[in-house]
Design a protein around this motif. Structure first.
Motif, mmCIF file in Angstrom:
data_model
loop_
_atom_site.group_PDB
_atom_site.id
_atom_site.type_symbol
_atom_site.label_atom_id
_atom_site.label_comp_id
_atom_site.label_asym_id
_atom_site.label_seq_id
_atom_site.Cartn_x
_atom_site.Cartn_y
_atom_site.Cartn_z
ATOM 1 N N HIS A 152 0.832 -1.195 0.000
ATOM 2 C CA HIS A 152 0.000 0.000 0.000
ATOM 3 C C HIS A 152 0.873 1.252 0.000
ATOM 4 N N LYS A 153 0.312 2.333 -0.465
ATOM 5 C CA LYS A 153 1.039 3.603 -0.562
ATOM 6 C C LYS A 153 1.261 4.154 0.841
ATOM 7 N N ILE A 154 2.517 4.317 1.215
ATOM 8 C CA ILE A 154 2.834 4.759 2.570
ATOM 9 C C ILE A 154 3.467 6.145 2.554
ATOM 10 N N ASP A 155 3.647 6.696 3.736
ATOM 11 C CA ASP A 155 4.239 8.024 3.900
ATOM 12 C C ASP A 155 5.672 8.008 3.370
ATOM 13 N N LEU A 156 5.881 8.625 2.216
ATOM 14 C CA LEU A 156 7.185 8.578 1.557
ATOM 15 C C LEU A 156 8.263 9.259 2.386
ATOM 16 N N LYS B 2 13.593 0.189 -6.172
ATOM 17 C CA LYS B 2 13.188 -0.598 -4.999
ATOM 18 C C LYS B 2 12.511 0.291 -3.963
ATOM 19 N N PHE B 3 13.023 1.496 -3.779
ATOM 20 C CA PHE B 3 12.370 2.435 -2.857
ATOM 21 C C PHE B 3 10.942 2.722 -3.342
ATOM 22 N N ALA B 4 10.781 2.881 -4.655
ATOM 23 C CA ALA B 4 9.447 3.125 -5.204
ATOM 24 C C ALA B 4 8.530 1.958 -4.891
ATOM 25 N N GLN B 5 9.015 0.748 -5.134
ATOM 26 C CA GLN B 5 8.214 -0.452 -4.882
ATOM 27 C C GLN B 5 7.813 -0.560 -3.414
ATOM 28 N N LEU B 6 8.752 -0.291 -2.529
ATOM 29 C CA LEU B 6 8.500 -0.451 -1.098
ATOM 30 C C LEU B 6 7.560 0.614 -0.543
ATOM 31 N N THR B 7 7.429 1.730 -1.237
ATOM 32 C CA THR B 7 6.493 2.755 -0.788
ATOM 33 C C THR B 7 5.162 2.666 -1.529
ATOM 34 N N GLY B 8 4.993 1.602 -2.347
ATOM 35 C CA GLY B 8 3.724 1.370 -3.019
ATOM 36 C C GLY B 8 3.467 2.275 -4.199
ATOM 37 N N ARG B 9 4.542 2.665 -4.902
ATOM 38 C CA ARG B 9 4.393 3.601 -6.019
ATOM 39 C C ARG B 9 5.076 3.078 -7.272
ATOM 40 N N SER B 10 4.604 3.533 -8.411
ATOM 41 C CA SER B 10 5.361 3.338 -9.642
ATOM 42 C C SER B 10 6.604 4.214 -9.567
ATOM 43 N N LEU B 11 7.578 3.960 -10.428
ATOM 44 C CA LEU B 11 8.793 4.769 -10.410
ATOM 45 C C LEU B 11 8.475 6.231 -10.710
ATOM 46 N N ALA B 12 7.607 6.461 -11.686
ATOM 47 C CA ALA B 12 7.237 7.841 -12.040
ATOM 48 C C ALA B 12 6.513 8.518 -10.881
#
Length: 274
Positions: A171-175, A191-201
């Protein structure tokens, strides 16, 4: 020293280490089952610190960053057997066994498995593969070993169903909060994008809004600022901190530090200089 030896491609690994090693970055893309054969393993995340001794078993959840410390003990080398529980294999098992989960997993991300004769016997059955790594092992056999491990895990701890078969996306978390806690891990921005629940863009866009700069630039600045603080105020040696701050080598760290602050880290820049 061999670390690790791949016994069944992508599934079963045997890790042997003759000296202590600290790995700041461990990105677990897949859920992982570990048996500590000898020595000691410490796994630390932002929410847990677990130390394993000989004979203990640990189930590590997918999509995590962790610090790993592998330590041989007196009269004992460091050895582990690792089973990678890849999602595609778990999906096949869920279909075959008609396993359905009704809710997301919300428990601890890393679970010590109680002593269990069946699971311990399972790992003993793997020893021949460890002793004969040159033998060709098919993917089919790899799937059978994963299925056996999963069945024994569920027998030992039925509550692990959601742990293993929650296939929902992170899920999308507090970046901002996440990055301030995990900036020191040397992993790709993807990987940071994936772990925060976001696409790279989406990650880059949200990052720019939160920090006012691109992720790679911010990571470099943050790591260097922390390095300067540790050297100036904590009397830390550059050789002791560069890995902990996500730099790949001491030379890379020293070059970046000198370019940023005008002096090499060994010259201990003073706070008043910029």
């Amino acid at each position: 020293m061999t670390n690790p030896t791949e016994i069944i491609p992508g599934v079963l690994f045997y890790s042997f280490l003759s000296g202590m090693r600290k790995e700041k970055v461990g990105f677990f893309e897949h859920s992982t089952l570990v048996l500590q054969v000898a020595g000691q393993l410490t796994l630390e995340t932002t929410s847990q610190r677990i130390t394993m001794q000989k004979g203990e078993m640990l189930l590590i959840r997918k999509n995590q960053l962790a610090e790993l410390i592998k330590t041989p003990l007196a009269q004992e080398n460091y050895q582990t057997i690792v089973i990678s529980l890849k999602e595609d294999m778990l999906r096949k098992i869920a279909l075959e066994e008609q396993i359905e989960t009704v809710q997301k997993y919300t428990g601890q991300p890393n679970v010590l498995i109680p002593q269990n004769d069946f699971l311990y016997g399972f790992f003993q059955s793997i020893i021949p593969y460890v002793r004969h790594p040159a033998e060709k092992i098919t993917t089919t056999l790899g799937l059978l070993k994963v299925k056996e491990a999963v069945q024994l895990l569920l027998h030992a701890m039925p509550g692990l169903t959601e742990f293993l078969f929650d296939f929902s996306e992170p899920h999308k978390i507090d970046l901002e909060k996440f990055m301030l806690r995990n900036y020191h891990f040397n992993v790709p921005v993807e990987k940071f994008a994936q772990l925060t629940g976001r696409s790279l863009a989406g990650f880059k866009r949200d990052f720019q809004k939160s920090f006012g700069m691109a992720p790679r630039h911010w990571l470099q600045e943050k790591r260097l600022a922390e390095a300067r603080h540790l050297i100036e105020h904590k009397n830390k040696k550059p050789s002791h901190i560069y890995l902990d701050l996500g730099f790949e080598s001491l030379s890379h760290f020293s070059h970046a530090f000198k370019r940023k602050f005008g002096k090499a880290p060994t010259e201990r820049v003073v706070t008043s200089q910029s």
